[in-house]
Design a protein around this motif. Sequence first.
Motif, PDB file in Angstrom:
ATOM      1  N   THR A 138       0.860  -1.102  -0.090  1.00  0.00           N
ATOM      2  CA  THR A 138       0.119  -0.151   0.032  1.00  0.00           C
ATOM      3  C   THR A 138       0.839   1.339   0.108  1.00  0.00           C
ATOM      4  OG1 THR A 138      -1.756  -0.964   1.086  1.00  0.00           O
ATOM      5  CG2 THR A 138      -1.790   1.296   1.174  1.00  0.00           C
ATOM      6  N   THR A 139       1.957   1.258   0.818  1.00  0.00           N
ATOM      7  CA  THR A 139       2.881   2.331   0.746  1.00  0.00           C
ATOM      8  C   THR A 139       3.414   2.718  -0.492  1.00  0.00           C
ATOM      9  OG1 THR A 139       3.073   1.911   3.181  1.00  0.00           O
ATOM     10  CG2 THR A 139       4.637   3.321   2.144  1.00  0.00           C
ATOM     11  N   PHE A 175       1.058   3.814  -3.216  1.00  0.00           N
ATOM     12  CA  PHE A 175       0.550   4.986  -2.732  1.00  0.00           C
ATOM     13  C   PHE A 175       1.471   6.257  -3.612  1.00  0.00           C
ATOM     14  CE2 PHE A 175       0.565   8.710   0.107  1.00  0.00           C
ATOM     15  CZ  PHE A 175      -0.669   9.201  -0.013  1.00  0.00           C
ATOM     16  N   SER A 215      -5.742   7.837  -3.991  1.00  0.00           N
ATOM     17  CA  SER A 215      -4.346   7.328  -4.056  1.00  0.00           C
ATOM     18  C   SER A 215      -4.250   6.156  -2.858  1.00  0.00           C
ATOM     19  CB  SER A 215      -3.481   8.134  -4.211  1.00  0.00           C
ATOM     20  OG  SER A 215      -3.313   9.080  -5.165  1.00  0.00           O
ATOM     21  N   PHE A 216      -4.823   6.390  -1.850  1.00  0.00           N
ATOM     22  CA  PHE A 216      -4.507   5.406  -0.900  1.00  0.00           C
ATOM     23  C   PHE A 216      -5.348   4.317  -0.734  1.00  0.00           C
ATOM     24  CE2 PHE A 216      -5.887   3.709   3.499  1.00  0.00           C
ATOM     25  CZ  PHE A 216      -4.689   3.348   3.861  1.00  0.00           C
ATOM     26  N   ALA A 218      -4.379   2.133  -3.905  1.00  0.00           N
ATOM     27  CA  ALA A 218      -3.238   1.247  -3.377  1.00  0.00           C
ATOM     28  C   ALA A 218      -3.509   0.047  -2.437  1.00  0.00           C
ATOM     29  CB  ALA A 218      -2.032   2.248  -2.910  1.00  0.00           C
TER      30      ALA A 218
END
Length: 143
Positions: free
Chosen positions: A77-78, A81, A118-119, A122
């Motif tokens: 995810t990070t 993102f 975006s988060f 992701a």
Amino acid sequence: MRKKYLRPIVLGVIGGIFAEIMFILVQGVILYPGQPIWVMAFWGFFCGVGMGALAGVFLDVFVVDRFEGKSSILWGTTVAFVPYAACGYFCYEIALNVNYYGAREMGMIFVYKNMILSFVGALLISLLLFTERGRAVCEALRL
């Protein structure tokens, strides 16, 4: 083996193009009409493909085969993102200059919306890539 490395790129591109289509429809057609749609579609297509492919490559380089379980979802995810959010902010800066998508009228909402989407995008891609249920969905969709 090949699918393991192509799937992040395919999902990233699909996510990027889907997000751009939604932006064009909601902000470009419904909220702030009047700009040429073909210009927004051209811009949106290449932006969606570029940021999605970059997110997929980042996932391949930094997460695939390096992390397992919950840490793969967190790092996935990070890592995904970052390019989505960077492209969202870059899009905001461009939209300010060409007066598209209401960037001047609702600047902070424009930026916050991009960060939230975006988060969420992701996270969704990470769940599809790094959970058994997500992999089963991808297999069912032949991705």
